[in-house]
Write an enzyme that holds these catalytic residues in place. Structure first.
Site, PDB file in Angstrom:
ATOM      1  N   ASP A  17       3.211   0.168  12.300  1.00 54.49           N
ATOM      2  CA  ASP A  17       2.014  -0.381  11.649  1.00 54.49           C
ATOM      3  C   ASP A  17       1.721  -1.819  12.093  1.00 54.49           C
ATOM      4  O   ASP A  17       0.635  -2.335  11.841  1.00 54.49           O
ATOM      5  CB  ASP A  17       2.167  -0.336  10.113  1.00 54.49           C
ATOM      6  CG  ASP A  17       2.020   1.088   9.582  1.00 54.49           C
ATOM      7  OD1 ASP A  17       1.590   1.972  10.335  1.00 54.49           O
ATOM      8  OD2 ASP A  17       2.352   1.308   8.402  1.00 54.49           O
TER       9      ASP A  17
ATOM     10  N   LYS B 282       0.836  -1.212   0.000  1.00 51.36           N
ATOM     11  CA  LYS B 282       0.000   0.000   0.000  1.00 51.36           C
ATOM     12  C   LYS B 282       0.870   1.261   0.000  1.00 51.36           C
ATOM     13  O   LYS B 282       0.663   2.171  -0.810  1.00 51.36           O
ATOM     14  CB  LYS B 282      -0.907   0.018   1.230  1.00 51.36           C
ATOM     15  CG  LYS B 282      -1.584   1.364   1.483  1.00 51.36           C
ATOM     16  CD  LYS B 282      -2.456   1.359   2.710  1.00 51.36           C
ATOM     17  CE  LYS B 282      -1.813   1.771   3.980  1.00 51.36           C
ATOM     18  NZ  LYS B 282      -1.579   3.192   4.185  1.00 51.36           N
ATOM     19  N   ASN B 283       1.819   1.327   0.926  1.00 55.46           N
ATOM     20  CA  ASN B 283       2.562   2.578   1.067  1.00 55.46           C
ATOM     21  C   ASN B 283       3.498   2.846  -0.107  1.00 55.46           C
ATOM     22  O   ASN B 283       3.849   3.999  -0.369  1.00 55.46           O
ATOM     23  CB  ASN B 283       3.328   2.595   2.396  1.00 55.46           C
ATOM     24  CG  ASN B 283       2.386   2.742   3.578  1.00 55.46           C
ATOM     25  OD1 ASN B 283       1.206   3.042   3.397  1.00 55.46           O
ATOM     26  ND2 ASN B 283       2.887   2.516   4.783  1.00 55.46           N
TER      27      ASN B 283
ATOM     28  N   CYS C 207      -5.147  12.842  12.208  1.00 56.07           N
ATOM     29  CA  CYS C 207      -5.966  11.663  11.985  1.00 56.07           C
ATOM     30  C   CYS C 207      -6.072  10.897  13.286  1.00 56.07           C
ATOM     31  O   CYS C 207      -5.555  11.342  14.308  1.00 56.07           O
ATOM     32  CB  CYS C 207      -5.403  10.806  10.860  1.00 56.07           C
ATOM     33  SG  CYS C 207      -3.930   9.942  11.329  1.00 56.07           S
TER      34      CYS C 207
ATOM     35  N   ARG D  90      -9.318   0.582   3.631  1.00 55.71           N
ATOM     36  CA  ARG D  90      -8.337   1.553   3.136  1.00 55.71           C
ATOM     37  C   ARG D  90      -7.031   0.849   2.789  1.00 55.71           C
ATOM     38  O   ARG D  90      -6.361   1.234   1.831  1.00 55.71           O
ATOM     39  CB  ARG D  90      -8.021   2.581   4.240  1.00 55.71           C
ATOM     40  CG  ARG D  90      -8.947   3.749   4.328  1.00 55.71           C
ATOM     41  CD  ARG D  90      -8.387   4.739   5.325  1.00 55.71           C
ATOM     42  NE  ARG D  90      -6.950   4.858   5.097  1.00 55.71           N
ATOM     43  CZ  ARG D  90      -6.033   4.947   6.065  1.00 55.71           C
ATOM     44  NH1 ARG D  90      -6.365   4.957   7.313  1.00 55.71           N
ATOM     45  NH2 ARG D  90      -4.755   5.027   5.759  1.00 55.71           N
TER      46      ARG D  90
ATOM     47  N   ARG E  40       0.155  14.363  13.193  1.00 57.94           N
ATOM     48  CA  ARG E  40       0.791  14.163  11.897  1.00 57.94           C
ATOM     49  C   ARG E  40       1.031  15.469  11.118  1.00 57.94           C
ATOM     50  O   ARG E  40       0.421  15.716  10.079  1.00 57.94           O
ATOM     51  CB  ARG E  40      -0.007  13.153  11.060  1.00 57.94           C
ATOM     52  CG  ARG E  40      -0.195  11.853  11.816  1.00 57.94           C
ATOM     53  CD  ARG E  40      -0.847  10.791  10.986  1.00 57.94           C
ATOM     54  NE  ARG E  40       0.097  10.114  10.113  1.00 57.94           N
ATOM     55  CZ  ARG E  40      -0.236   9.068   9.357  1.00 57.94           C
ATOM     56  NH1 ARG E  40      -1.459   8.626   9.358  1.00 57.94           N
ATOM     57  NH2 ARG E  40       0.660   8.508   8.580  1.00 57.94           N
TER      58      ARG E  40
HETATM   59  C1  UD1 Z   1       4.111   6.575   6.772  1.00 61.19           C
HETATM   60  C2  UD1 Z   1       3.184   5.436   6.430  1.00 61.19           C
HETATM   61  C3  UD1 Z   1       2.462   4.919   7.666  1.00 61.19           C
HETATM   62  C4  UD1 Z   1       3.476   4.580   8.768  1.00 61.19           C
HETATM   63  C5  UD1 Z   1       4.424   5.737   9.001  1.00 61.19           C
HETATM   64  C6  UD1 Z   1       5.543   5.387   9.969  1.00 61.19           C
HETATM   65  C7  UD1 Z   1       2.564   6.014   4.169  1.00 61.19           C
HETATM   66  C8  UD1 Z   1       1.489   6.400   3.238  1.00 61.19           C
HETATM   67  N1  UD1 Z   1       2.228   5.923   5.463  1.00 61.19           N
HETATM   68  O1  UD1 Z   1       3.315   7.648   7.253  1.00 61.19           O
HETATM   69  O2  UD1 Z   1       1.746   3.745   7.306  1.00 61.19           O
HETATM   70  O3  UD1 Z   1       2.783   4.314   9.971  1.00 61.19           O
HETATM   71  O4  UD1 Z   1       5.045   6.148   7.777  1.00 61.19           O
HETATM   72  O5  UD1 Z   1       6.242   4.273   9.537  1.00 61.19           O
HETATM   73  O6  UD1 Z   1       3.662   5.730   3.763  1.00 61.19           O
HETATM   74  N2  UD1 Z   1       6.440  14.025  11.526  1.00 61.19           N
HETATM   75  C9  UD1 Z   1       6.684  15.328  11.870  1.00 61.19           C
HETATM   76  N3  UD1 Z   1       6.730  16.269  10.872  1.00 61.19           N
HETATM   77  C10 UD1 Z   1       6.550  15.953   9.548  1.00 61.19           C
HETATM   78  C11 UD1 Z   1       6.311  14.592   9.221  1.00 61.19           C
HETATM   79  C12 UD1 Z   1       6.258  13.651  10.217  1.00 61.19           C
HETATM   80  O7  UD1 Z   1       6.834  15.654  13.048  1.00 61.19           O
HETATM   81  O8  UD1 Z   1       6.612  16.841   8.707  1.00 61.19           O
HETATM   82  C13 UD1 Z   1       6.352  13.001  12.589  1.00 61.19           C
HETATM   83  C14 UD1 Z   1       4.956  12.354  12.669  1.00 61.19           C
HETATM   84  O9  UD1 Z   1       4.059  13.136  13.441  1.00 61.19           O
HETATM   85  C15 UD1 Z   1       5.264  11.022  13.314  1.00 61.19           C
HETATM   86  C16 UD1 Z   1       6.671  10.705  12.779  1.00 61.19           C
HETATM   87  O10 UD1 Z   1       7.197  11.906  12.258  1.00 61.19           O
HETATM   88  O11 UD1 Z   1       5.323  11.157  14.714  1.00 61.19           O
HETATM   89  C17 UD1 Z   1       6.691   9.653  11.694  1.00 61.19           C
HETATM   90  O12 UD1 Z   1       5.771  10.036  10.676  1.00 61.19           O
HETATM   91  P1  UD1 Z   1       6.057   9.729   9.144  1.00 61.19           P
HETATM   92  O13 UD1 Z   1       7.204   8.803   9.019  1.00 61.19           O
HETATM   93  O14 UD1 Z   1       6.109  11.010   8.405  1.00 61.19           O
HETATM   94  O15 UD1 Z   1       4.726   8.963   8.732  1.00 61.19           O
HETATM   95  P2  UD1 Z   1       3.950   9.109   7.367  1.00 61.19           P
HETATM   96  O16 UD1 Z   1       4.902   9.308   6.259  1.00 61.19           O
HETATM   97  O17 UD1 Z   1       2.824  10.036   7.493  1.00 61.19           O
END
Ligand code: UD1
Length: 469
Positions: free
Chosen positions: A335, A48-49, A142, A427, A147
């Protein structure tokens, strides 16, 4: 069979089930009669990701992208709708998605779609790289946490973009006559998967070299890099914490196959472990599952590799407690935290699970307790005391992986478990109930709200004849 992506015709021989994208997904429920061992073989779908971000990456291509092994998911359908709204033409047949990205008709992504699918925000990187301008609604928080997208924004600014957030929209443009981002050295405070992917895509068409430090090392990041490289990008080091991208002027057509979904694989391994079953899973990349397989083996679940892309799970004699700390890859994946908690409810002894990636990702604990588990939550830590058995009950999935945890628990619980909130499950899992049925699980989807309601008030210990497959 014909389906539509955001109004554009898709030829598809396997359309997404209606329930996935429609309000019916909310009124339908899963009914599971637990205690039946699974057997046979399960085919793992594409990740998915990877699929979501590779679809966003297609925006970089000035030609046709053929993407193979695309899973059948509501999130994939939504991402298709986002791309369609931006003017791309998409055609899907089985697990092959063709994207014609020659023309992008607008730089503005639709609010209603982006707010439903966080990953669609990642399209800001390729849009800005291709057009020099992008307007992307903020994805919002979410169920599992706030996030934020600050790392995405700061990285794009470091590459020369002007970014302003007004009225919930992230407006970005590249000043200067050529509208081209500039290579930069960017350190990510946190190894965010999404920020790494956004910036890596943006850098493929930038002027000069970009170095991403403390980058996310998830296999899906490497998959995206391989996809971009197959279109002529110059990315090195993806899968490590330093990624170097040398910008090129244009990317060309490609034909690319997505890696298998390691989280779906892990979910089936847990379903096998909790039902003390023996079956095989393929295709898989065992290296992507090292932290999950290591934990399963530690608590007593035998797993063997058969060839390079197949795993066999064998019945555990006894499940032992263990502690889990979620971490960025190659640590234990967040996850898998909820599904693994479901298994540990039946392990002998006390387990401690610490969720350190997201701030609000333990909501499944109270639902697991409704099935007879003994879990206490304090802050971001869950204390799980193993119980001898679970008993079926009506429960609600609050997010994607929480719903998967309830399915796993339901497979072991005595009697009937009824799970609401399938819009979350659909999803991110490609026909999970059908695949479990094929393995011999007694699981059915009831689409009619009224009959589901009636069923919620009974707790038959035997499935109807139609489930005896
Ligand atoms: C992706 C995955 C999700 C998985 C997650 C962590 C996709 C579509 N989703 O989500 O399934 O659970 O990685 O492995 O690929 N953060 C910040 N600032 C930012 C971005 C992130 O502080 O600009 C923080 C987030 O709040 C969180 C952490 O970084 O605490 C990790 O998030 P991130 O790795 O960005 O997750 P996603 O990419 O949203």
């Amino acid at each position: 069979m014909r389906t539509f992506f955001g109004g554009r015709l898709i030829n598809s021989s396997s359309s997404l089930p209606d329930a996935k994208s429609s309000p019916e997904a909310d009124s339908s429920v899963l009914q599971i009669w637990g205690g039946h061992p699974l057997q046979g073989h399960v085919k793992i779908s594409g990740a998915k990701n990877s699929a979501l971000v590779i679809m966003a990456g297609a925006l970089l291509c000035s030609g046709d992208c053929r993407i193979r092994n695309v899973p059948l998911l509501a999130d994939v359908e939504r991402m298709g709708q986002v791309l369609s709204a931006l003017g791309l033409r998409l055609t899907r047949e089985d697990d092959i998605l063709d994207v014609d990205a020659r023309e992008i008709s607008t730089s503005k992504a639709p609010y209603e779609l982006v707010t439903q699918l966080r990953a669609s925000f990642f399209a800001i990187g390729p849009l800005l790289a291709r057009l020099g301008v992008a307007q992307m609604p903020l994805p919002g928080g979410c169920a599992i946490g706030a996030r934020p997208v600050d790392l995405h924004v700061r990285g794009l600014q470091a590459m020369g973009a002007e970014v302003q957030i007004e009225h919930g929209i992230c407006n970005a443009f590249v000043p200067g006559s050529n509208g081209r981002l500039k290579g930069a050295r960017i350190y990510l405070d946190t190894p965010s998967v999404g920020a790494t992917e956004t910036l890596m895509m943006a850098a493929t068409l930038a002027d000069g070299e970009t170095i991403l430090e403390n980058a996310a090392r998830e296999p899906e990041v490497a998959d995206l890099a391989n996809f971009c490289n197959s279109m002529g990008a110059k990315i090195r080091g993806a899968g490590t914490s330093t990624i170097t991208i040398n910008g090129v002027e244009k990317l060309h057509s490609t034909d690319y196959s997505i890696i298998p979904d390691r989280i779906e694989t892990g979910t089936f391994l847990l379903a096998g472990a909790i039902t003390r079953s023996e079956f095989t899973l393929s295709p898989v990349v065992p290296d992507h599952l090292i932290p999950v397989i290591a934990k399963l083996q530690k608590i007593g679940v035998p797993i063997i590799e058969e060839g390079s892309d197949c795993l066999r799970i064998l019945p555990a004699e006894k499940l032992r407690a263990t502690d889990i700390d979620t971490l960025p890859h190659p640590g234990f994946p967040t996850d898998m935290q909820a599904p693994f908690m479901a298994l540990l409810t039946l392990a002998e002894g006390d387990s401690i699970i610490n969720e350190s990636v997201f701030e609000n990702r333990l909501r499944h604990a109270s639902e697991l307790n409704r099935l007879g588990a003994d879990i206490r939550v304090k802050g971001n830590t869950a204390f799980v005391r193993g119980v001898p058995m679970l008993s079926g009950a009506p429960v609600i999935g609050t997010d994607l992986r929480a719903s998967a945890a309830l399915v796993i628990a339901g497979l072991a619980a005595e009697g009937k478990t009824t799970i609401q909130g399938l819009k979350h499950l659909d999803r991110g899992y490609d026909r999970l109930d059908m695949k479990l049925q094929q393995l011999g699980a007694k699981i059915i989807r009831v689409n009619n709200e009224a009959s589901a309601d009636a069923e919620l008030h009974t707790n038959n210990s035997n499935p109807p004849a139609s489930v005896s497959i």
